[in-house]
Motif scaffolding. Structure first.
Motif, mmCIF file in Angstrom:
data_model
loop_
_atom_site.group_PDB
_atom_site.id
_atom_site.type_symbol
_atom_site.label_atom_id
_atom_site.label_comp_id
_atom_site.label_asym_id
_atom_site.label_seq_id
_atom_site.Cartn_x
_atom_site.Cartn_y
_atom_site.Cartn_z
ATOM 1 N N PRO A 410 47.757 46.447 27.885
ATOM 2 C CA PRO A 410 47.686 46.790 29.294
ATOM 3 C C PRO A 410 47.573 48.348 29.577
ATOM 4 C CG PRO A 410 50.086 46.485 28.418
ATOM 5 C CD PRO A 410 49.042 45.994 27.173
ATOM 6 N N GLN A 411 47.910 49.208 28.417
ATOM 7 C CA GLN A 411 47.729 50.806 28.662
ATOM 8 C C GLN A 411 46.206 51.071 28.582
ATOM 9 O OE1 GLN A 411 48.807 48.992 26.117
ATOM 10 N NE2 GLN A 411 48.071 49.865 24.008
ATOM 11 N N TYR A 412 45.572 50.161 28.393
ATOM 12 C CA TYR A 412 43.925 50.383 28.220
ATOM 13 C C TYR A 412 43.265 50.003 29.502
ATOM 14 C CZ TYR A 412 43.908 51.103 23.128
ATOM 15 O OH TYR A 412 44.201 51.712 21.978
ATOM 16 N N VAL A 413 43.958 49.395 30.435
ATOM 17 C CA VAL A 413 43.531 49.265 31.611
ATOM 18 C C VAL A 413 43.559 50.333 32.786
ATOM 19 C CG1 VAL A 413 43.640 47.460 34.015
ATOM 20 C CG2 VAL A 413 44.043 46.714 31.517
ATOM 21 N N LYS A 414 42.550 50.703 33.142
ATOM 22 C CA LYS A 414 42.511 51.870 33.938
ATOM 23 C C LYS A 414 42.598 51.730 35.488
ATOM 24 C CE LYS A 414 42.492 54.236 30.282
ATOM 25 N NZ LYS A 414 43.928 54.882 29.725
ATOM 26 N N ASP A 415 42.631 52.828 36.180
ATOM 27 C CA ASP A 415 42.627 52.542 37.912
ATOM 28 C C ASP A 415 41.351 51.847 38.401
ATOM 29 O OD1 ASP A 415 45.089 53.612 38.121
ATOM 30 O OD2 ASP A 415 44.480 55.535 38.594
ATOM 31 N N PRO A 416 39.839 52.163 37.957
ATOM 32 C CA PRO A 416 39.163 51.281 38.607
ATOM 33 C C PRO A 416 39.185 49.836 38.346
ATOM 34 C CG PRO A 416 38.209 53.543 37.321
ATOM 35 C CD PRO A 416 39.685 53.172 36.999
ATOM 36 N N TYR A 417 39.671 49.605 37.208
ATOM 37 C CA TYR A 417 39.554 47.934 37.027
ATOM 38 C C TYR A 417 40.682 47.571 37.895
ATOM 39 C CZ TYR A 417 39.265 43.455 35.000
ATOM 40 O OH TYR A 417 39.203 42.247 34.711
ATOM 41 N N LYS A 418 41.664 48.219 38.141
ATOM 42 C CA LYS A 418 42.878 47.707 39.012
ATOM 43 C C LYS A 418 42.594 47.616 40.419
ATOM 44 C CE LYS A 418 46.591 49.839 36.226
ATOM 45 N NZ LYS A 418 47.587 50.802 36.020
ATOM 46 N N ARG A 419 41.441 48.606 40.943
ATOM 47 C CA ARG A 419 41.182 48.467 42.148
ATOM 48 C C ARG A 419 40.158 47.126 42.269
ATOM 49 N NH1 ARG A 419 41.154 54.189 41.902
ATOM 50 N NH2 ARG A 419 38.936 54.193 41.019
ATOM 51 N N PHE A 420 39.543 46.860 41.188
ATOM 52 C CA PHE A 420 38.332 45.719 41.195
ATOM 53 C C PHE A 420 39.397 44.329 41.324
ATOM 54 C CE2 PHE A 420 36.942 42.362 38.311
ATOM 55 C CZ PHE A 420 35.948 42.029 38.998
ATOM 56 N N VAL A 421 40.399 44.437 40.528
ATOM 57 C CA VAL A 421 41.388 43.145 40.853
ATOM 58 C C VAL A 421 41.672 43.074 42.052
ATOM 59 C CG1 VAL A 421 43.406 42.321 39.821
ATOM 60 C CG2 VAL A 421 41.677 43.144 38.241
ATOM 61 N N GLU A 422 42.247 44.222 42.706
ATOM 62 C CA GLU A 422 42.912 44.271 43.980
ATOM 63 C C GLU A 422 41.914 43.855 45.072
ATOM 64 O OE1 GLU A 422 44.680 46.912 47.530
ATOM 65 O OE2 GLU A 422 44.776 47.688 45.570
ATOM 66 N N ASN A 423 40.449 44.282 44.975
ATOM 67 C CA ASN A 423 39.566 43.884 45.886
ATOM 68 C C ASN A 423 39.253 42.339 45.704
ATOM 69 O OD1 ASN A 423 39.380 46.498 46.935
ATOM 70 N ND2 ASN A 423 37.516 46.749 45.223
ATOM 71 N N LYS A 424 39.267 41.780 44.554
ATOM 72 C CA LYS A 424 38.923 40.287 44.196
ATOM 73 C C LYS A 424 40.116 39.437 44.735
ATOM 74 C CE LYS A 424 35.028 40.525 42.572
ATOM 75 N NZ LYS A 424 33.634 39.860 43.346
ATOM 76 N N LEU A 425 41.199 40.149 44.681
ATOM 77 C CA LEU A 425 42.538 39.465 45.254
ATOM 78 C C LEU A 425 42.189 39.164 46.885
ATOM 79 C CD1 LEU A 425 46.174 40.003 43.841
ATOM 80 C CD2 LEU A 425 45.746 39.357 46.232
ATOM 81 N N ARG A 426 42.016 40.319 47.304
ATOM 82 C CA ARG A 426 41.794 40.286 48.886
ATOM 83 C C ARG A 426 40.651 39.575 49.494
ATOM 84 N NH1 ARG A 426 44.894 44.175 51.369
ATOM 85 N NH2 ARG A 426 46.146 45.730 50.424
ATOM 86 N N GLU A 427 39.735 39.361 48.615
ATOM 87 C CA GLU A 427 38.639 38.358 48.883
ATOM 88 C C GLU A 427 39.026 37.019 48.975
ATOM 89 O OE1 GLU A 427 35.195 39.062 46.338
ATOM 90 O OE2 GLU A 427 34.815 41.184 46.668
ATOM 91 N N ASN A 428 39.870 36.697 48.185
ATOM 92 C CA ASN A 428 40.441 35.370 48.103
ATOM 93 C C ASN A 428 41.513 35.025 48.792
ATOM 94 O OD1 ASN A 428 38.304 34.087 45.914
ATOM 95 N ND2 ASN A 428 38.698 36.098 45.224
ATOM 96 N N TYR A 429 42.481 36.033 49.037
ATOM 97 C CA TYR A 429 43.613 35.932 49.793
ATOM 98 C C TYR A 429 43.771 36.871 51.105
ATOM 99 C CZ TYR A 429 45.025 33.069 45.636
ATOM 100 O OH TYR A 429 44.924 32.465 44.370
ATOM 101 N N ASN A 430 44.434 36.326 52.376
ATOM 102 C CA ASN A 430 44.394 37.285 53.315
ATOM 103 C C ASN A 430 45.681 38.072 53.504
ATOM 104 O OD1 ASN A 430 44.065 38.254 55.937
ATOM 105 N ND2 ASN A 430 44.242 36.513 56.894
ATOM 106 N N PHE A 431 45.497 39.277 52.744
ATOM 107 C CA PHE A 431 46.391 40.473 52.787
ATOM 108 C C PHE A 431 46.120 41.360 53.728
ATOM 109 C CE2 PHE A 431 47.693 38.329 48.862
ATOM 110 C CZ PHE A 431 49.065 38.172 49.121
#
Length: 443
Positions: A410-431
């Motif tokens: 997990p320490q190798y996961v950087k902020d740009p990828y976290k933002r990518f995951v959040e964007n995909k999460l928002r695309e598929n669920y209404n937050f």
């Protein structure tokens, strides 16, 4: 620094209010430049609001500061009022002094006032960044406040010991009985004269709140139970939050304090913007305060009937706002008029939708079925020849939406990828309108 006791979130152990007179310490506490006010020429320090946490205890931070009209020899009435207000609101006080200047006449006057206080007082000697300054700090024993803490606001040296002591002396919160079925709380926030009271009056159909052209008419955070058109919730009107240069009255200081508390206790913040003035720095700061508190947010551009428009006006206006809100742009923006009642019902519907978005829970199996294929198709970039593998994810049982992804590195996961995951999460669920937190943990 002063601390006001209150519950923050179900999963935060405590929340308190803080007062501080050193902007470097304030910024270090909140881990960003998260002030409600901007720097104003001619004012010694800003009045700032933010949130912090130390050793599992969350608290709100308020840096009010003061200014001196005359020489350093004179303890001005304005300074005294600021200190007395801070003491009155405080659960604990941090008294900041300057090792470089030594004990000033103002330090002596403030210390004289603090010696009469029964609340915990921590004396912090700032700018102690070498051995000689450490020796010079001994003179501050002469203030009669007991032990002191030597710190360096810029580097952060010594602040850990200060905060350890702070959370130790803060009083324990009494148990508060929770309402069995509490109504959602929608708090209307914004700058003075943005139309907050007019908006509420238009909704409830009566002139319950005084509305004038004079900024600051609303002095307190006032609750109203709204029960119309199938909606039922608490609607809270707040005083406008303005720059410190324009905050001159003691009463207004209390009003702003209560507005900040109202934000902290709300479920959804309805941010009113004056369309004739645009989305300015003050609006952004109030937005980020609500976001930092993890509240649902709806933006209403009020007085839209007064703006000269063409076919592109709404789109351009909205685009400019979203540019200022990056990276959190998934926020509903509506153009309304409290005077003509344009789109007010739609504003309520949107606020209720954001409230429901904030409460939603996603079953773990369905969440994995949705997110793992996305992650497998676009995995985190390899780092140092090592590949991150994410095998499992879930929503945490917290009061606000939080998600954890379990990975081998997990320490190798950087902020740009976290933002990518959040964007995909928002695309598929209404937050929409809801800040969310994403964590990567060792599986």
């Amino acid at each position: 620094m002063h601390f006001q006791k209150k519950k923050y979130e179900q999963y935060c152990s405590h929340s308190r209010k803080t007062k501080c007179w050193e902007i470097n310490i304030f910024n270090r506490l909140i881990k960003r430049r998260d002030a409600i006010v901007d720097s104003v020429s001619g004012v010694t320090r800003d009045r700032n609001y933010g949130k912090s946490e130390w050793n599992g205890k969350a608290f709100s931070v308020i840096d009010t500061g003061g200014y001196i009209k005359g020489s350093d020899d004179v303890f001005e009435g304005e300074i005294r009022r600021q200190v007395e207000l801070a003491i009155d609101e405080a659960d604990a006080i941090i008294f900041m002094v300057d090792a470089e200047e030594g004990i000033t006449p103002m330090d002596a006057e403030v210390a004289k006032l603090l010696r009469k206080v029964t609340k915990p007082i921590l004396l912090a000697v700032n700018k102690v960044d070498n051995g000689q300054r450490e020796k010079d700090a001994i003179e501050f024993y002469n203030l009669g406040l007991g032990e002191y803490f030597t710190i360096a606001g810029i580097s952060g040296s010594g602040t850990g010991d200060l905060l350890d002591k702070l959370v130790e002396v803060l009083p324990e919160l009494p148990e508060v009985e929770e309402e069995e079925n509490p109504l959602p709380r929608f708090t209307v926030v914004g700058r003075p004269n943005a139309g907050k009271s007019s908006f509420i009056n238009a909704l409830i159909g009566e002139e319950r709140f005084v509305v004038t052209d004079i900024a600051g008419t609303t002095r307190d955070a006032i609750d109203t139970t709204y029960n119309r058109f199938g909606f039922e919730f608490k609607l809270v009107d707040t005083a406008g939050i303005r720059r410190k240069a324009k905050v001159k009255e003691d009463l207004e200081f209390y009003s702003v304090m209560r507005s900040v508390r109202a934000i902290e206790h709300s479920d959804v913040c309805i941010l009113m913007i004056d369309a004739t003035r645009g989305f300015e720095g003050q609006d952004q700061s109030i937005f980020w305060l609500a976001e930092k508190n993890r509240k649902g947010i709806v933006i209403l551009v009020n007085k839209w009937d007064l703006v000269e428009k063409d076919t592109m006006s709404t789109r351009d206006y909205e685009r400019k706002i979203r540019e200022e809100l990056q990276p959190f742009t998934d926020v509903p923006i509506l153009f309304v008029s409290a005077l003509t009642k344009q789109r007010l019902l739609k504003a309520l519907e949107t606020a209720v939708e954001v409230y429901e978005n904030r409460k939603q829970r996603i079953a773990t199996s369905k969440f994995n079925d949705m997110m793992l294929p996305i992650i497998e198709a676009t995995p985190p970039p390899a780092l140092k020849g090592k590949y991150v593998k994410i095998k499992y994810c879930m929503q945490l049982p917290t009061a606000t939406p939080q998600f954890v992804f379990f990975a081998n590195l997990p320490q190798y996961v950087k902020d740009p990828y976290k933002r990518f995951v959040e964007n995909k999460l928002r695309e598929n669920y209404n937050f929409s309108g809801v800040p969310i937190d994403i964590y990567f943990r060792q599986k």
